[in-house]
Design a protein around this motif. Sequence first.
Motif, short mmCIF file in Angstrom:
data_model
loop_
_atom_site.label_atom_id
_atom_site.label_comp_id
_atom_site.label_asym_id
_atom_site.label_seq_id
_atom_site.Cartn_x
_atom_site.Cartn_y
_atom_site.Cartn_z
N GLN A 180 33.06 -7.57 9.81
CA GLN A 180 32.70 -7.94 8.46
C GLN A 180 33.81 -7.53 7.49
OE1 GLN A 180 29.97 -9.68 7.39
NE2 GLN A 180 29.39 -9.94 9.54
N CYS A 181 34.49 -8.51 6.95
CA CYS A 181 35.59 -8.24 6.01
C CYS A 181 35.31 -8.84 4.64
CB CYS A 181 36.90 -8.81 6.57
SG CYS A 181 37.66 -7.78 7.84
N TYR A 182 34.04 -8.90 4.28
CA TYR A 182 33.70 -9.54 3.00
C TYR A 182 32.69 -8.70 2.24
CZ TYR A 182 31.69 -12.94 -0.27
OH TYR A 182 31.21 -13.57 -1.40
N ASN A 183 33.02 -8.38 1.01
CA ASN A 183 32.13 -7.70 0.08
C ASN A 183 31.61 -8.76 -0.89
OD1 ASN A 183 30.94 -6.27 -2.02
ND2 ASN A 183 32.54 -4.70 -2.11
N ALA A 184 30.33 -9.08 -0.79
CA ALA A 184 29.76 -10.19 -1.57
C ALA A 184 29.84 -9.96 -3.07
CB ALA A 184 28.31 -10.43 -1.15
N SER A 185 30.05 -8.72 -3.49
CA SER A 185 30.13 -8.46 -4.93
C SER A 185 31.51 -8.77 -5.51
CB SER A 185 29.80 -6.98 -5.21
OG SER A 185 30.80 -6.12 -4.68
N VAL A 186 32.46 -9.10 -4.64
CA VAL A 186 33.82 -9.42 -5.10
C VAL A 186 33.99 -10.94 -5.11
CG1 VAL A 186 36.29 -9.11 -4.69
CG2 VAL A 186 34.68 -7.28 -4.09
N PRO A 187 34.03 -11.57 -6.29
CA PRO A 187 34.18 -13.04 -6.35
C PRO A 187 35.52 -13.48 -5.79
CG PRO A 187 34.43 -12.07 -8.53
CD PRO A 187 33.96 -10.97 -7.62
N GLN A 188 35.52 -14.65 -5.15
CA GLN A 188 36.71 -15.14 -4.47
C GLN A 188 37.39 -16.29 -5.20
OE1 GLN A 188 37.84 -13.47 -1.25
NE2 GLN A 188 36.73 -12.18 -2.69
N ASN A 189 36.67 -17.36 -5.50
CA ASN A 189 37.25 -18.49 -6.23
C ASN A 189 38.49 -19.08 -5.54
OD1 ASN A 189 35.34 -17.81 -8.22
ND2 ASN A 189 36.80 -16.48 -9.25
N VAL A 190 38.44 -19.16 -4.21
CA VAL A 190 39.59 -19.68 -3.46
C VAL A 190 39.57 -21.21 -3.51
CG1 VAL A 190 40.74 -19.72 -1.22
CG2 VAL A 190 39.50 -17.67 -1.95
N THR A 191 40.68 -21.80 -3.89
CA THR A 191 40.77 -23.26 -4.01
C THR A 191 41.38 -23.91 -2.78
OG1 THR A 191 42.97 -23.18 -5.03
CG2 THR A 191 41.07 -23.02 -6.52
N PHE A 192 41.88 -23.11 -1.84
CA PHE A 192 42.52 -23.60 -0.61
C PHE A 192 43.70 -24.52 -0.94
CE2 PHE A 192 37.97 -22.98 0.45
CZ PHE A 192 38.12 -21.83 1.20
N GLY A 193 44.55 -24.01 -1.80
CA GLY A 193 45.78 -24.69 -2.19
C GLY A 193 46.67 -23.67 -2.90
N TYR A 194 47.66 -24.16 -3.65
CA TYR A 194 48.50 -23.25 -4.42
C TYR A 194 47.71 -22.70 -5.60
CZ TYR A 194 52.92 -23.69 -2.00
OH TYR A 194 53.91 -23.59 -1.07
N GLN A 195 47.77 -21.37 -5.77
CA GLN A 195 47.09 -20.70 -6.86
C GLN A 195 48.05 -19.75 -7.55
OE1 GLN A 195 43.06 -20.40 -4.18
NE2 GLN A 195 42.99 -19.43 -6.18
N GLY A 196 47.68 -19.35 -8.78
CA GLY A 196 48.57 -18.48 -9.55
C GLY A 196 49.73 -19.22 -10.16
#
Length: 539
Positions: A457-473
Amino acid sequence: MPSTQWLAAALLAGMAAATPTQTLMPTAVAFSVPAITPAFDDLRKRQLASLTSKIGSAAGDVDSAVTGAFNSALSAAGSGVPSYVTDGVLPLNGLPTGTAVQSRLGLSDDDLAALPTQVLNLGPYANWTGSNWNVRFHGNVYKTPNLSNNTLDDFTNTLLIGTSVSQLNQTQQDMTRNVTKEILVVQQGDVQPIFRLYPTPTSGGPQVVQTVYFPYNTTVEGDYDSFVPIEGNSIYAGNATDQIQKVDIYTNGTLPGNASAYLVPSTGVTIVSDIDDILRVTKIYEPKQGIINTFANPFVPWMNMPQIYANWSQALLHPQIHFHYLTTTPEQITRNYEAFISSYYPPGSFDTRPLNFSDISATLSIREYLLTKVMETFPNRRFVLVADTSNSDVMRDYPKMAHAYPNTCILLRNTSATDPGDRFPYDTSGFAGLPQNRFMFFRTPEDLMNLDISNGQCYNASVPQNVTFGYQGLPLDLSGNGNFNLTQSSASASSAAASSASASAASATAKPNAAVNSVVVSWAAWGTMVVVGVAFCFL
């Protein structure tokens, strides 16, 4: 441009940052100027141009002047920003080795022969093959010339950006000289390393020392790397224990060549951890500061990560947990990294970039090579890969490995979420298709508390992700701040993006190029400072 004009530009820039091309064959040659890979190739330009178009569409037809300015500025910056900046590595590729150092320093063969041989013995891991333990011995054999402070400072000045050794305080000067001594060494090829092993006695029995002759001579770069079986005296068989055993290794004829080997059971959890900007404050994405933090400043941990690792080691999985530290820093400056780890983090095996991986493209391939080696050595162990988003090879290789090895999960610090100095985009497309419980982008070490990593388990549900699966930033990211925003839920992020888009459009009417130029100026400044400096550091 004539060389005199380049030299004038270099003097006006007031700095030099260089990494001379590695000499592979044992011939006496002078240092040469390395080729710097352009920051953005055509594919990267097309990808970013496409994303810029999508941003304009999602923002409701953001002023076309902004988009045009971004594309124009990006094109101009593409040839000005060295690839090590955008790829997230320090500008330390192509450091001088072997006879290049000997030639530069004017050392005769007799001078070199009189120097003592030294060994950098990296902490190995070992696996159980069914009948014996197989230890991966790897490191480098070299000799260290006696150099004056002036010689050391002259070389260090070619690596520093925007400063010089004389401008540093005394403590910083001393540290830069120590690091530079580790670089200006003459690697010893065609040497057979010999090791003495001191296992921790089992069941209260006597400690049986054994001698291991490495089966091959060192490469022309002085490297050695191979699995070698060892005897089982004073060691538990791999099928008789689930605990990690430690064996102390001493290299014949040299005091610095000491290390500890970790005999790792076939099952359990291995944490493969990067070091820069995840365990220590480096700021690779700010090259000037990154070099200072590596050469002149003491290594300091990033926030309270030592406590997180201590918790994992002591409270959760001890003694089955195996820590493996993997950094792509050049092999020559590994000792400071090892000392830092031993001071702040649990002990473990160690991997770094060997000398035959010397240029940018090789640097960006070594991580996958080393990951594959350790994961195939222990096919039945769970792996947790820990790193940060500022390395392009991490963003490519970590999800690739997680897709290939289902017993793997990923924890990545999002540097741009907490450090405004990281202004470069990164690609999250490789994470598409991975179950959410097998990866997490986190902001601070507290996000890692209470994870059940022993069960994948490598996921803390309280930490939002918002991953777009592309270039970000991207500089015109819809979050409005150029960062991958981890502080909002997906729904609120969408709402905020829409509001930000409207604000961006209004702002663009008044100041159409301000946001773009602030980022591009940084790119162009770094590119000018480094590329110009590189061109003349060894003239």
